[in-house]
Design a protein around this motif. Structure first.
Motif, PDB file in Angstrom:
ATOM      1  N   UNK A   6     -12.865   4.684 -49.402  1.00  0.00           N
ATOM      2  CA  UNK A   6     -11.478   5.059 -49.651  1.00  0.00           C
ATOM      3  C   UNK A   6     -10.579   3.848 -49.891  1.00  0.00           C
ATOM      4  N   UNK A   7     -10.905   2.713 -49.270  1.00  0.00           N
ATOM      5  CA  UNK A   7     -10.067   1.516 -49.429  1.00  0.00           C
ATOM      6  C   UNK A   7     -10.012   1.036 -50.874  1.00  0.00           C
ATOM      7  N   UNK A   8     -11.002   1.399 -51.662  1.00  0.00           N
ATOM      8  CA  UNK A   8     -11.063   0.916 -53.047  1.00  0.00           C
ATOM      9  C   UNK A   8     -10.172   1.711 -53.990  1.00  0.00           C
ATOM     10  N   UNK A   9      -9.595   2.828 -53.517  1.00  0.00           N
ATOM     11  CA  UNK A   9      -8.820   3.710 -54.382  1.00  0.00           C
ATOM     12  C   UNK A   9      -7.345   3.345 -54.398  1.00  0.00           C
ATOM     13  N   UNK A  10      -6.804   3.201 -55.620  1.00  0.00           N
ATOM     14  CA  UNK A  10      -5.369   2.993 -55.790  1.00  0.00           C
ATOM     15  C   UNK A  10      -4.911   3.878 -56.951  1.00  0.00           C
ATOM     16  N   UNK A  11      -3.785   4.543 -56.778  1.00  0.00           N
ATOM     17  CA  UNK A  11      -3.293   5.433 -57.827  1.00  0.00           C
ATOM     18  C   UNK A  11      -1.803   5.208 -58.052  1.00  0.00           C
ATOM     19  N   UNK A  12      -1.376   5.487 -59.271  1.00  0.00           N
ATOM     20  CA  UNK A  12       0.036   5.535 -59.621  1.00  0.00           C
ATOM     21  C   UNK A  12       0.192   6.650 -60.639  1.00  0.00           C
ATOM     22  N   UNK A  13       1.378   6.804 -61.186  1.00  0.00           N
ATOM     23  CA  UNK A  13       1.616   7.890 -62.139  1.00  0.00           C
ATOM     24  C   UNK A  13       0.669   7.833 -63.324  1.00  0.00           C
ATOM     25  N   UNK A  14       0.363   6.632 -63.814  1.00  0.00           N
ATOM     26  CA  UNK A  14      -0.416   6.489 -65.044  1.00  0.00           C
ATOM     27  C   UNK A  14      -1.752   5.790 -64.861  1.00  0.00           C
ATOM     28  N   UNK A  15      -2.095   5.400 -63.627  1.00  0.00           N
ATOM     29  CA  UNK A  15      -3.285   4.579 -63.416  1.00  0.00           C
ATOM     30  C   UNK A  15      -4.115   5.087 -62.242  1.00  0.00           C
ATOM     31  N   UNK A  16      -5.416   5.100 -62.439  1.00  0.00           N
ATOM     32  CA  UNK A  16      -6.374   5.360 -61.372  1.00  0.00           C
ATOM     33  C   UNK A  16      -7.297   4.156 -61.302  1.00  0.00           C
ATOM     34  N   UNK A  17      -7.296   3.482 -60.150  1.00  0.00           N
ATOM     35  CA  UNK A  17      -8.133   2.304 -59.976  1.00  0.00           C
ATOM     36  C   UNK A  17      -9.110   2.545 -58.834  1.00  0.00           C
ATOM     37  N   UNK A  18     -10.385   2.249 -59.092  1.00  0.00           N
ATOM     38  CA  UNK A  18     -11.418   2.322 -58.065  1.00  0.00           C
ATOM     39  C   UNK A  18     -12.132   0.981 -58.059  1.00  0.00           C
ATOM     40  N   UNK A  19     -11.864   0.169 -57.023  1.00  0.00           N
ATOM     41  CA  UNK A  19     -12.434  -1.170 -56.986  1.00  0.00           C
ATOM     42  C   UNK A  19     -11.966  -1.990 -58.171  1.00  0.00           C
ATOM     43  N   UNK A  20     -12.881  -2.648 -58.888  1.00  0.00           N
ATOM     44  CA  UNK A  20     -12.484  -3.503 -60.004  1.00  0.00           C
ATOM     45  C   UNK A  20     -12.335  -2.747 -61.322  1.00  0.00           C
ATOM     46  N   UNK A  21     -12.584  -1.456 -61.328  1.00  0.00           N
ATOM     47  CA  UNK A  21     -12.488  -0.664 -62.560  1.00  0.00           C
ATOM     48  C   UNK A  21     -11.277   0.255 -62.495  1.00  0.00           C
ATOM     49  N   UNK A  22     -10.747   0.619 -63.669  1.00  0.00           N
ATOM     50  CA  UNK A  22      -9.517   1.411 -63.678  1.00  0.00           C
ATOM     51  C   UNK A  22      -9.402   2.198 -64.969  1.00  0.00           C
ATOM     52  N   UNK A  23      -8.625   3.289 -64.894  1.00  0.00           N
ATOM     53  CA  UNK A  23      -8.227   4.063 -66.064  1.00  0.00           C
ATOM     54  C   UNK A  23      -6.710   4.061 -66.120  1.00  0.00           C
TER      55      UNK A  23
END
Length: 246
Positions: A6-23
């Motif tokens: 769970x610590x690897x997950x970061x989200x915002x309105x336009x971004x989903x980041x999991x560890x070093x990878x992101x959308x």
């Protein structure tokens, strides 16, 4: 693909980041930045960028169970894709799509088996879902999308079985009478899952699209589930500010 905590997950309105990878959605396209390590049998870096530009974004959601515990969301059934990975031969442009599944229960609790196919057509794309639920009921649906993203439910030809996967997963899709679907490109062959490019004929039109078959009985097996830990690298901890590690 790396299985992370769970610590690897970061989200915002336009971004989903999991560890070093992101959308990241930039308003016109979904930009996917990949920085991972592949699993066995070939362990190597997987780095680069994939850009998916939808021809249209839909508002369609398809409940896969009567209570809505599982939902299929075809965000962009027709898209243009640009792949630029840091490996020889892993750069190309073509036709793609973007969808997702959401659920509040494990898939194996509610399904025994399903097949899914997404076939580009002259009019847009046709997506087919056929599933056997645990309660014995069936999901049988076909949805046609035009180039503007408008969806309508359509009648599809009958289900037709074709050659099983390498792991002997049964496969079927829709096809006009007298037509035998066939695999034209193998993508992923696992003990419980098959993904491939399949050619078939729908209402007189020869189409080639992505097809998947998922055997949830096999997936639920205590002999199969532990195999995922060997195929997918796992890293439970991801310290804040550690984006540079993988």
């Amino acid at each position: 693909m790396t299985d992370r905590g769970r610590q690897a997950l970061r989200t915002s309105t336009d971004t989903l980041q999991v560890g070093p990878s992101a959308m990241h959605w930039n308003g016109k396209a979904l930009v996917i930045d990949i920085n991972e390590i592949s699993g066995p049998p070939v362990i190597s870096r997987v780095q680069g960028q994939i850009t998916i530009t939808p021809r249209a974004v839909t508002s369609v959601e398809l409940p896969l169970t009567p209570d809505g515990a599982h939902v299929w969301r075809p965000f962009a059934p027709s898209s243009d894709i640009n792949v630029d990975l840091a490996a020889k031969g892993w750069q190309w442009k073509g036709h793609g799509y973007f969808d997702a599944n959401f659920g509040t229960r494990p898939l194996e609790d509610d399904f025994k088996f399903w097949t899914w196919g997404r076939y580009p057509t002259k009019a847009g794309a046709t997506c087919i879902y056929d599933a056997t639920r645990r309660d014995g009921s069936m999901l049988e649906t076909a949805i046609a999308f035009d180039h503007q993203g408008k969806a309508r439910q359509v009648s599809a030809p009958p289900r037709v079985p074709f050659k099983s996967s390498g792991w002997r997963i049964r496969r079927e899709t829709r096809a006009d009478p007298g037509v035998m679907p066939r695999q034209v490109l193998a993508m992923l062959d696992a003990p419980f899952y098959s993904r491939s490019a399949v050619q078939t004929v729908l209402d007189g039109e020869t189409v080639t699209g992505v097809h998947e078959a998922l055997d949830l009985d096999r997936y639920a097996s205590p002999l199969v589930k532990p195999m995922l830990a060997f195929r997918v690298p796992r890293r439970a901890r991801w310290p804040q500010g550690d984006e540079g590690q993988s």
